[in-house]
Scaffold this motif. Structure first.
Motif, PDB file in Angstrom:
ATOM      1  N   LEU A  23       0.899  -1.154  -0.156  1.00 31.62           N
ATOM      2  CA  LEU A  23       0.050   0.137  -0.177  1.00 31.62           C
ATOM      3  C   LEU A  23       0.681   1.133  -0.025  1.00 31.62           C
ATOM      4  N   SER A  24       1.919   1.173   0.697  1.00 32.25           N
ATOM      5  CA  SER A  24       3.041   2.522   0.837  1.00 32.25           C
ATOM      6  C   SER A  24       3.536   2.696  -0.749  1.00 32.25           C
ATOM      7  N   ASP A  25       3.671   1.961  -1.484  1.00 31.12           N
ATOM      8  CA  ASP A  25       4.271   1.817  -2.842  1.00 31.12           C
ATOM      9  C   ASP A  25       3.110   2.226  -3.926  1.00 31.12           C
ATOM     10  N   PHE A  26       1.965   1.826  -3.279  1.00 25.08           N
ATOM     11  CA  PHE A  26       0.666   2.307  -4.361  1.00 25.08           C
ATOM     12  C   PHE A  26       0.657   3.809  -3.785  1.00 25.08           C
ATOM     13  N   LEU A  27       0.526   4.355  -2.783  1.00 20.27           N
ATOM     14  CA  LEU A  27       0.207   5.673  -2.488  1.00 20.27           C
ATOM     15  C   LEU A  27       1.385   6.520  -3.121  1.00 20.27           C
ATOM     16  N   ARG A  28       2.787   6.216  -2.947  1.00 21.26           N
ATOM     17  CA  ARG A  28       3.510   6.898  -3.503  1.00 21.26           C
ATOM     18  C   ARG A  28       3.808   6.815  -5.011  1.00 21.26           C
ATOM     19  N   HIS A  29       3.769   5.792  -5.480  1.00 24.83           N
ATOM     20  CA  HIS A  29       4.107   5.529  -6.973  1.00 24.83           C
ATOM     21  C   HIS A  29       2.703   5.651  -7.930  1.00 24.83           C
ATOM     22  N   GLU A  30       1.746   5.045  -7.397  1.00 23.42           N
ATOM     23  CA  GLU A  30       0.500   5.071  -8.343  1.00 23.42           C
ATOM     24  C   GLU A  30      -0.393   6.331  -8.309  1.00 23.42           C
ATOM     25  N   LEU A  31      -0.428   6.797  -7.089  1.00 26.08           N
ATOM     26  CA  LEU A  31      -1.179   8.102  -6.644  1.00 26.08           C
ATOM     27  C   LEU A  31      -0.114   9.440  -6.587  1.00 26.08           C
ATOM     28  N   GLY A  32       1.274   9.161  -6.570  1.00 26.16           N
ATOM     29  CA  GLY A  32       2.173  10.420  -6.351  1.00 26.16           C
ATOM     30  C   GLY A  32       1.845  11.166  -4.838  1.00 26.16           C
ATOM     31  N   LEU A  33       1.614  10.301  -3.990  1.00 26.73           N
ATOM     32  CA  LEU A  33       1.222  10.921  -2.639  1.00 26.73           C
ATOM     33  C   LEU A  33       2.604  10.669  -1.874  1.00 26.73           C
ATOM     34  N   THR A  34       3.488  11.381  -1.936  1.00 30.13           N
ATOM     35  CA  THR A  34       5.114  11.019  -1.414  1.00 30.13           C
ATOM     36  C   THR A  34       5.196  11.350  -0.169  1.00 30.13           C
ATOM     37  N   GLY A  35       4.042  12.087   0.530  1.00 35.16           N
ATOM     38  CA  GLY A  35       4.281  12.447   1.945  1.00 35.16           C
ATOM     39  C   GLY A  35       4.265  11.227   2.796  1.00 35.16           C
ATOM     40  N   THR A  36       3.554  10.247   2.288  1.00 30.32           N
ATOM     41  CA  THR A  36       3.807   9.035   3.217  1.00 30.32           C
ATOM     42  C   THR A  36       5.339   8.337   3.124  1.00 30.32           C
ATOM     43  N   HIS A  37       6.299   8.488   3.898  1.00 32.23           N
ATOM     44  CA  HIS A  37       7.563   8.154   3.784  1.00 32.23           C
ATOM     45  C   HIS A  37       7.822   6.411   3.862  1.00 32.23           C
ATOM     46  N   VAL A  38       8.998   5.996   3.348  1.00 30.23           N
ATOM     47  CA  VAL A  38       9.333   4.704   3.379  1.00 30.23           C
ATOM     48  C   VAL A  38      10.550   4.710   4.161  1.00 30.23           C
ATOM     49  N   GLY A  39      10.786   4.094   5.276  1.00 34.02           N
ATOM     50  CA  GLY A  39      12.107   3.846   5.871  1.00 34.02           C
ATOM     51  C   GLY A  39      12.406   2.388   5.835  1.00 34.02           C
ATOM     52  N   CYS A  40      11.801   1.546   6.609  1.00 34.36           N
ATOM     53  CA  CYS A  40      12.369   0.185   6.705  1.00 34.36           C
ATOM     54  C   CYS A  40      11.760  -0.846   6.023  1.00 34.36           C
ATOM     55  N   GLU A  41      10.498  -0.548   5.616  1.00 37.87           N
ATOM     56  CA  GLU A  41       9.546  -1.650   4.934  1.00 37.87           C
ATOM     57  C   GLU A  41       9.383  -2.758   5.729  1.00 37.87           C
ATOM     58  N   HIS A  42       9.621  -2.696   7.080  1.00 41.59           N
ATOM     59  CA  HIS A  42       9.423  -3.823   7.768  1.00 41.59           C
ATOM     60  C   HIS A  42       8.668  -3.547   8.901  1.00 41.59           C
ATOM     61  N   GLY A  43       7.844  -2.660   9.144  1.00 45.46           N
ATOM     62  CA  GLY A  43       7.014  -2.287  10.305  1.00 45.46           C
ATOM     63  C   GLY A  43       7.585  -1.748  11.468  1.00 45.46           C
ATOM     64  N   VAL A  44       8.892  -1.338  11.350  1.00 44.10           N
ATOM     65  CA  VAL A  44       9.761  -1.106  12.511  1.00 44.10           C
ATOM     66  C   VAL A  44       9.854   0.540  12.642  1.00 44.10           C
ATOM     67  N   CYS A  45       9.967   1.234  11.717  1.00 39.51           N
ATOM     68  CA  CYS A  45      10.011   3.038  11.822  1.00 39.51           C
ATOM     69  C   CYS A  45       9.085   3.718  12.018  1.00 39.51           C
ATOM     70  N   GLY A  46       7.853   3.455  11.442  1.00 47.77           N
ATOM     71  CA  GLY A  46       6.668   4.125  11.409  1.00 47.77           C
ATOM     72  C   GLY A  46       6.357   5.212  10.573  1.00 47.77           C
ATOM     73  N   ALA A  47       7.540   5.297   9.594  1.00 48.25           N
ATOM     74  CA  ALA A  47       7.667   6.313   8.595  1.00 48.25           C
ATOM     75  C   ALA A  47       6.213   6.401   7.736  1.00 48.25           C
ATOM     76  N   CYS A  48       5.979   5.175   7.576  1.00 45.20           N
ATOM     77  CA  CYS A  48       4.918   4.934   6.593  1.00 45.20           C
ATOM     78  C   CYS A  48       3.332   4.914   7.128  1.00 45.20           C
ATOM     79  N   THR A  49       3.330   5.404   8.322  1.00 51.32           N
ATOM     80  CA  THR A  49       1.903   5.392   8.945  1.00 51.32           C
ATOM     81  C   THR A  49       0.812   6.297   8.442  1.00 51.32           C
ATOM     82  N   ILE A  50      -0.223   5.619   8.193  1.00 52.60           N
ATOM     83  CA  ILE A  50      -1.417   6.271   7.578  1.00 52.60           C
ATOM     84  C   ILE A  50      -2.660   6.105   8.151  1.00 52.60           C
ATOM     85  N   LEU A  51      -3.796   6.769   7.869  1.00 49.55           N
ATOM     86  CA  LEU A  51      -4.812   6.265   8.573  1.00 49.55           C
ATOM     87  C   LEU A  51      -5.751   5.223   7.808  1.00 49.55           C
TER      88      LEU A  51
END
Ligand code: FES
Ligand code: FES
Length: 159
Positions: A23-51
């Motif tokens: 979903l993080s890549d969908f938001l960033r790459h399909e929809l261009g919503l790059t405010g959602t950041h990707v750090g670890c991609e393992h659920g550790v860093c929280g950078a990709c948190t959305i509602l």
């Protein structure tokens, strides 16, 4: 490819996606919503948190197809425009709650439901709420101060 239809920041989107697309890549790459950041991609860093249906969720831990029929809010959906920031965004600015800002969107999206449930949090409760969000820059004290300021602003706005 699988078709997915979901609402993001109150706009409905339908796209054909690979079932393995996060979903993080969908938001960033399909929809261009790059405010959602990707750090670890393992659920550790929280950078990709959305509602996700109003609750905080790590968008790197679910696939875009799992969001079919659901409602997502990203940091781009927090404020109508740059002159009308969400009280949390305004407070992070005023209390110097960010430096590089990489962790900030995830922290904001963690705090939105937290402050709804707990409009008058203690410092310990704030630290607990953001304990799953890693910040490499600030040492957290200014983040905690910003959350207290935001909570004050939001309570005043309610009264
Ligand atoms: S990128 Fe999702 S938790 Fe780190
Ligand atoms: S402000 Fe830089 S990682 Fe948090």
């Amino acid at each position: 490819m699988t078709q997915v239809t979901l609402t993001v920041n109150e706009t409905q989107y339908t796209r054909d996606v690979e079932p393995r697309l996060l979903l993080s890549d969908f938001l960033r790459h399909e929809l261009g919503l790059t405010g959602t950041h990707v750090g670890c991609e393992h659920g550790v860093c929280g950078a990709c948190t959305i509602l996700f249906d109003g609750e905080s969720m790590r968008s790197c831990l679910i696939f875009a197809v799992q969001a079919d029929g659901h409602s997502v809010t990203t940091v781009e959906g927090l404020a109508p425009d740059k002159d009308n920031l969400h009280p949390l965004q305004q407070s992070f600015w005023e209390a110097h709650g960010l430096q590089c800002g990489y962790c900030t969107p995830g922290i904001l999206m963690t705090l939105v439901p937290f402050l709804k449930q707990n409009p008058n949090p203690t410092e310990d409760e704030i630290r607990h709420a953001i304990s799953g969000n890693l910040c490499r820059c600030t040492g957290y004290q200014h983040i905690v101060d910003a959350v207290k300021l935001a909570a004050d602003k939001m309570r005043e706005a309610e009264n």
